[in-house]
Design a protein around this motif. Sequence first.
Motif, PDB file in Angstrom:
ATOM      1  N   LEU A 255       0.832  -1.201   0.000  1.00  0.00           N
ATOM      2  CA  LEU A 255       0.000   0.000   0.000  1.00  0.00           C
ATOM      3  C   LEU A 255       0.872   1.259   0.000  1.00  0.00           C
ATOM      4  CD1 LEU A 255      -2.862  -0.954   2.497  1.00  0.00           C
ATOM      5  CD2 LEU A 255      -2.971  -0.850   0.006  1.00  0.00           C
ATOM      6  N   LEU A 256       1.940   1.248   0.760  1.00  0.00           N
ATOM      7  CA  LEU A 256       2.852   2.397   0.790  1.00  0.00           C
ATOM      8  C   LEU A 256       3.502   2.619  -0.573  1.00  0.00           C
ATOM      9  CD1 LEU A 256       4.568   1.831   4.259  1.00  0.00           C
ATOM     10  CD2 LEU A 256       3.300   3.882   3.603  1.00  0.00           C
ATOM     11  N   ARG A 257       3.950   1.543  -1.180  1.00  0.00           N
ATOM     12  CA  ARG A 257       4.604   1.652  -2.476  1.00  0.00           C
ATOM     13  C   ARG A 257       3.635   2.174  -3.532  1.00  0.00           C
ATOM     14  NH1 ARG A 257       5.453  -3.368  -3.443  1.00  0.00           N
ATOM     15  NH2 ARG A 257       7.293  -3.549  -2.120  1.00  0.00           N
ATOM     16  N   ASP A 258       2.422   1.622  -3.547  1.00  0.00           N
ATOM     17  CA  ASP A 258       1.414   2.077  -4.511  1.00  0.00           C
ATOM     18  C   ASP A 258       1.054   3.543  -4.289  1.00  0.00           C
ATOM     19  OD1 ASP A 258       1.423  -0.418  -5.600  1.00  0.00           O
ATOM     20  OD2 ASP A 258      -0.477  -1.066  -4.709  1.00  0.00           O
ATOM     21  N   ALA A 259       0.998   3.953  -3.016  1.00  0.00           N
ATOM     22  CA  ALA A 259       0.656   5.343  -2.703  1.00  0.00           C
ATOM     23  C   ALA A 259       1.711   6.302  -3.240  1.00  0.00           C
ATOM     24  CB  ALA A 259       0.499   5.515  -1.200  1.00  0.00           C
ATOM     25  N   ILE A 260       2.976   5.906  -3.137  1.00  0.00           N
ATOM     26  CA  ILE A 260       4.060   6.751  -3.633  1.00  0.00           C
ATOM     27  C   ILE A 260       4.086   6.762  -5.165  1.00  0.00           C
ATOM     28  CG2 ILE A 260       6.553   7.081  -3.690  1.00  0.00           C
ATOM     29  CD1 ILE A 260       5.249   7.747  -0.994  1.00  0.00           C
ATOM     30  N   VAL A 261       3.891   5.599  -5.767  1.00  0.00           N
ATOM     31  CA  VAL A 261       4.006   5.480  -7.223  1.00  0.00           C
ATOM     32  C   VAL A 261       2.829   6.129  -7.933  1.00  0.00           C
ATOM     33  CG1 VAL A 261       4.031   3.845  -9.148  1.00  0.00           C
ATOM     34  CG2 VAL A 261       5.435   3.410  -7.120  1.00  0.00           C
ATOM     35  N   TRP A 271       0.155  12.487  -2.424  1.00  0.00           N
ATOM     36  CA  TRP A 271      -0.666  12.650  -1.220  1.00  0.00           C
ATOM     37  C   TRP A 271      -0.073  13.742  -0.336  1.00  0.00           C
ATOM     38  CZ3 TRP A 271      -5.207  10.195  -1.092  1.00  0.00           C
ATOM     39  CH2 TRP A 271      -5.368   9.042  -1.855  1.00  0.00           C
ATOM     40  N   ARG A 272      -0.951  14.549   0.263  1.00  0.00           N
ATOM     41  CA  ARG A 272      -0.471  15.592   1.169  1.00  0.00           C
ATOM     42  C   ARG A 272       0.253  14.980   2.369  1.00  0.00           C
ATOM     43  NH1 ARG A 272      -5.385  18.291   3.166  1.00  0.00           N
ATOM     44  NH2 ARG A 272      -3.878  19.423   4.447  1.00  0.00           N
ATOM     45  N   LYS A 300      11.230   4.529   5.479  1.00  0.00           N
ATOM     46  CA  LYS A 300      11.600   4.254   4.092  1.00  0.00           C
ATOM     47  C   LYS A 300      10.725   5.019   3.114  1.00  0.00           C
ATOM     48  CE  LYS A 300      11.970   0.366   0.829  1.00  0.00           C
ATOM     49  NZ  LYS A 300      11.830  -1.109   0.676  1.00  0.00           N
ATOM     50  N   TYR A 301       9.423   5.096   3.425  1.00  0.00           N
ATOM     51  CA  TYR A 301       8.470   5.728   2.503  1.00  0.00           C
ATOM     52  C   TYR A 301       8.027   7.114   2.958  1.00  0.00           C
ATOM     53  CZ  TYR A 301       8.202   1.203   0.200  1.00  0.00           C
ATOM     54  OH  TYR A 301       8.515   0.045  -0.477  1.00  0.00           O
TER      55      TYR A 301
END
Length: 524
Positions: A255-261, A271-272, A300-301
């Motif tokens: 979920l973190l990776r998808d949010a960044i990408v 994302w704010r 990391k993210y």
Amino acid sequence: MELSAKKTFIEHFEQAPMYVAVLTFVGFGVGTVFGYLRDFMRAWGLEKRNVAQEREQQKTCWSNLHTIHQALYDFVPLYQDFENFYTRNLYVRIRDNWNRPICSVPGPQFDLMERVTDDYNWTFRFTGRTIKNVINMGSYNYLGFAETDPNALKTVAKELQRYGTGICSTRQEMGTLDKHVELENLVAKFLGVEDAMVFGMGFATNSMNIPALVGKGCLILSDELNHTSLVLGARLSGATIRIFKHNNMQSLEKLLRDAIVYGQPRSRRAWRKIIILVEGIYSMEGSIVRLPEIVSLKNKYKAYLYLDEAHSIGAVGATGRGVVEYFGMNPNDVDVLMGTFTKSFGAAGGYIAGKKGLVDFLRTHSHSAVYATSMCPPVAEQIIRAMKCLMGLDGTTQGLQRVRQLGKNTRYFRRRLHEMGFIIYGNDDSPVVPLLLYMPGKIGAFARRMLEKNIGVVVVGFPATPITESRARFCVSAAHTREMLDTVLNALDELGDFLHLKYSRYSKSSHPELYEETRFEFED
């Protein structure tokens, strides 16, 4: 992540045999069929309808032939029949096991007001009799500070005489007392952070402060088993919410990776804020958050971490400072530290702690600070008393002894249940001990039989748990004596045989490595 010492992380989530799951579904199926049959009988007047219902003119006409004139005077039903189906036909049959009024301090033992029903739990009446000295295995009195010892409560009584019971104002108006300032400074010192703010209600500490920290354009990543207060706060914030599997780092990282990408939907803007919501100890599972791994991922993210220590503060860690201390981590690794005083401290309310900038922001933007009445002074003094005891500022080692005793009681109780053959969930160091019952018919039978043996327990079923995972939830306390725990364990051993609750395939063993478990080791 560097830790001060090696930490073995063991959690048990043994699956029940297949026949247990099948019989559980069959039990709910039979109950559903009979529920529809009884609804049919009530609709035709063959059985008395006991639940609240709308007047005829308020009911929505479901016929496709109703006229516009009728539609203008129709109302949406206030009490939805289908939504109340479970309550009418399943919950009511066993609701005598909940909301039992006690009439003493909720210490290791309590007194219970006896009540009976003459109409199968639709109504209750009190007999006037008191059931004395019931062993309390349900209250969150982890460190035993729910007590009535006059010597222990001397300072609380003094503050009651000085300040009275209420504040009658909010923190931003006339509701900030010197006691609140003293408590906030003490909380910050106890946790090892820059500043802290206290609130009068634990539930509202989450539900009213999360909306102040995030909003539209922000992303919340929430553990699937988070408490309702966290869920409500996330929903009220207006932020986008995504759920990751319980304590599953692979799910969270995806979920973190998808949010960044990918960023926000449609616009693909960044994302704010991204904030991760987790609990220290999960109150229904007895599991402990994998804090080192989550902190590593959030660093990391570049996300924020909100840690709810409602059940873990005071209950775990060498000196009761929660999961941060349990894992030997720095409090500054967590952006927002939240906890409550309703459990280990035997009081009420909650706190938010962290950087001074965070706390100053909440003092002006938190709904609890702006609109809610302040914590009453005697409650604040009770928290100060308990926290000073934990910190050794009262000149004794009693607080440390309580923390150690809780750990001993927890490990003893869990080990004995494993050896008897029960399936229990959670971490070996968690004082929250869920014992799996599974079948709906056994929920009521278990709680009633335990009360007959003068033991008060909390039982939980669907929809508060997954449909196949009804359970009894025990809360171990430092105030429990070995004799009390043995009394409970002997009763459970006998009742486990009578109700056939010993589903574990790894019974009669004291070797934890034989259990189906999750084991992680964190080293320097």
